[in-house]
Design an enzyme around this catalytic site. Structure first.
Site, PDB file in Angstrom:
ATOM      1  N   ALA A  41      -7.669   6.738  95.370  1.00 21.09           N
ATOM      2  CA  ALA A  41      -6.311   6.245  95.091  1.00 21.09           C
ATOM      3  C   ALA A  41      -5.941   6.478  93.626  1.00 21.09           C
ATOM      4  CB  ALA A  41      -6.226   4.756  95.427  1.00 21.09           C
ATOM      5  N   PRO A  42      -4.659   6.753  93.343  1.00 17.88           N
ATOM      6  CA  PRO A  42      -3.519   6.789  94.255  1.00 17.88           C
ATOM      7  C   PRO A  42      -3.328   8.113  95.002  1.00 17.88           C
ATOM      8  CG  PRO A  42      -2.775   7.077  91.996  1.00 17.88           C
ATOM      9  CD  PRO A  42      -4.262   6.878  91.940  1.00 17.88           C
TER      10      PRO A  42
ATOM     11  N   LYS B 191      -5.259  13.639  93.358  1.00 18.95           N
ATOM     12  CA  LYS B 191      -6.309  14.662  93.447  1.00 18.95           C
ATOM     13  C   LYS B 191      -6.660  14.942  94.912  1.00 18.95           C
ATOM     14  CE  LYS B 191      -8.003  13.364  88.907  1.00 18.95           C
ATOM     15  NZ  LYS B 191      -7.564  11.945  88.831  1.00 18.95           N
TER      16      LYS B 191
ATOM     17  N   ASP C 284     -11.117   4.601  99.056  1.00 16.24           N
ATOM     18  CA  ASP C 284     -10.926   3.718  97.906  1.00 16.24           C
ATOM     19  C   ASP C 284     -11.288   2.310  98.343  1.00 16.24           C
ATOM     20  OD1 ASP C 284      -9.512   4.312  95.070  1.00 16.24           O
ATOM     21  OD2 ASP C 284      -9.331   2.193  95.598  1.00 16.24           O
TER      22      ASP C 284
ATOM     23  N   ASP D 141     -14.138  10.568  90.924  1.00 13.89           N
ATOM     24  CA  ASP D 141     -13.212  10.343  89.806  1.00 13.89           C
ATOM     25  C   ASP D 141     -13.258   8.836  89.554  1.00 13.89           C
ATOM     26  OD1 ASP D 141     -11.118  10.738  87.988  1.00 13.89           O
ATOM     27  OD2 ASP D 141      -9.591  10.523  89.529  1.00 13.89           O
TER      28      ASP D 141
ATOM     29  N   CYS E 181     -11.233   9.507  82.614  1.00  9.56           N
ATOM     30  CA  CYS E 181     -10.175   9.730  81.636  1.00  9.56           C
ATOM     31  C   CYS E 181     -10.467   8.904  80.388  1.00  9.56           C
ATOM     32  CB  CYS E 181      -8.798   9.433  82.210  1.00  9.56           C
ATOM     33  SG  CYS E 181      -8.613   7.765  82.842  1.00  9.56           S
TER      34      CYS E 181
END
Lengths: 171, 305
Positions: free
Chosen positions: B113-114, B117, B135, B179, B230
């Site tokens: 999510a969201p 990707k 998720d 991620d 990130c």
């Protein structure tokens, strides 16, 4: 194309025949439009459409599989907005081509009035596909009136644009 | 302008140009959109945005994605409602080309999510095959479903589960994207509150390590795993990858994470006196001033056995 063994194990496979027949009757969408896809029912109210070579896990239990296709257990099954946008190009009946003001109303979830000349391909009260510049925007509900008809926007809230800022043309 | 978080000063020694780094963090972030090639061509998207009075510039390294000025609102447009493009930050376009999913494969997006990707993966697979998008947060999973619906993706299954404990019988997968949740320091240009998060907190790193370890476990031998964050924090980046590499030994190796036309720095091989596996140099660090983006980190791993 048949469902993969993994798909069969993960979710209930739905016989598509009655649904495809309904879509052909109401919208003139040929069943061959859906070749290469399978209809499945992971929950209660919605039938989903997924690519036939899909191999989801059985555990964890899938929440959604592919794209919502039809909401069932209504008087008439309702095509989802996502499916209307994906497959609406194949429709030949109960399609309304809109002008910018009508399309703007539809996308901001307001009703709009359709002129008689816009309803030549419509067969009567019920679901219609709303198009703008050749693109299917989603599903409306047509209520015929003396001159033309009222089209209710069935666009889900989550898809709706903000009426205060959304415009289809730059001034 | 707001002060730079004190936490960032610890990166002074590992940033090539500190002044440029600080200066970039103080500028607003450009907006980026990528073409849903299942529905439209890049030329159509460019024309649609131009017709709306926007000025799309193709990215140097991806001609189907466009950069827009920081205050642009490409979401409130017809072509967006029609699923012709998706709005997503430029650095978030890095992991999927490195994952390199192929049509017909079975791909897992462990913390999906969201769904931006996930959508890139599904589109690259030409709307065929299998993308499992997981998720653990039901509200965010709903956002992911919205992305799937607007872009018309017919090859994605969504699941709600703790990624670190994702059932083993769901595998194996050809490729896994992980991620992970992170301290998001690289989002500073979008949200200055992110720097309040404590970068490199042990519980967070433990969770990231568990997620990457599970991702490797779920991948078939010969398959590929892409780990992304990130954040700038080495504890959440190189150190996590180093820990998992050591655990798997010769069964896991790093591949070069490089993208032509996009400037990045090699990953660290040493941090705070801890010497890391020399191959960590193959990971990619993205500092905001290098491409006028947010901050990012990517590692590409291949499972050997």
């Amino acid at each position: 194309m048949n469902a993969t063994p993994e798909l069969q194990q993960a979710v209930k496979i739905v016989d598509p025949t009655p649904y495809f027949r309904y879509l052909e009757e109401r919208f003139g969408i040929p069943p061959a439009t859906f070749d290469g896809y399978v209809l499945v029912q992971p929950g209660r109210k919605k039938v989903y459409i997924v690519t036939a070579d899909h191999r989801p896990p059985a555990r964890p239990r899938p929440r959604t599989i592919g794209l919502p296709f039809l909401r069932i257990y209504l008087k008439f099954p309702k095509l989802s907005t996502a499916a209307a946008q994906q497959f609406g190009h194949a429709a030949t009946r109960n399609v309304i081509d809109t002008d910018p003001a009508q399309a703007e109303a539809f996308l901001t979830r307001r009703d709009f009035h359709a002129r008689p000349t816009q309803l030549t391909r419509c067969t009567g009260r019920g679901y219609v596909l709303v198009r703008y510049q050749g693109h299917t925007l989603g599903v409306g509900f047509l209520v015929p009136e003396d001159a033309g008809g009222r089209v209710e926007s069935m666009l889900p809230k989550s898809w709706a644009r903000d009426p205060d800022s959304f415009r289809l043309s730059v001034e | 302008m707001e002060r730079l978080p004190a936490a960032f000063t610890r990166y002074r020694a590992i940033v090539d140009d500190w002044e440029a780094f600080v200066e970039a963090l103080r500028r607003p972030l450009p907006v980026c959109v990528w073409t849903n090639t299942l529905r439209a061509t890049p030329a159509q998207v460019k024309a649609a945005l131009e017709a709306e009075g926007l000025r799309p510039e193709p990215l140097a390294w991806r001609r189907d994605a466009f950069r827009l000025p920081p205050d642009s609102q490409p979401g409130n447009r017809l072509a967006y409602v029609l699923g012709h493009y998706h709005v997503q930050e430029e650095v978030s376009l890095l992991p999927v080309p490195l994952l390199d999913p192929q049509p017909g494969e079975r791909i897992l997006d462990l913390c999906a999510a969201p769904g931006g990707k996930t959508a890139q993966i599904a589109v690259r697979m030409q709307n065929r095959g299998t993308v499992v998008a997981n998720d653990r947060n039901p509200l965010r999973l709903r956002q992911l479903s919205g992305t799937i619906e607007r872009l018309g993706l017919l090859n994605v299954t969504t699941t709600l589960h703790d990624g670190a404990d994702f059932p083993l019988e769901s595998g194996p997968f050809d490729r896994v994207l992980v991620d992970v949740p992170c301290s998001c320091e690289g989002n500073f240009r979008k949200d200055q509150k992110v720097a309040d998060a404590f970068a490199g907190a042990p519980e967070l790193c433990g969770q990231q390590t568990a997620l990457l370890h599970r991702a490797v476990t779920l991948c078939r031998p010969g398959g590929r795993i892409v780990y992304a964050t990130c954040t700038f924090a080495p504890e959440e980046n190189e150190l996590v990858v180093d820990t998992v590499l050591r655990r798997w030994g010769t069964a896991l190796r790093l591949l070069p994470a490089r993208i032509e036309g996009f400037r990045g720095s090699p990953g660290l091989t040493e941090w705070n006196g801890r010497r890391l596996h020399p191959s960590l140099e193959r990971t990619l660090r993205v500092w905001p001033h290098l491409n006028d983006t947010g901050g990012f980190f990517v590692a590409v791993l291949e499972r050997q056995a």
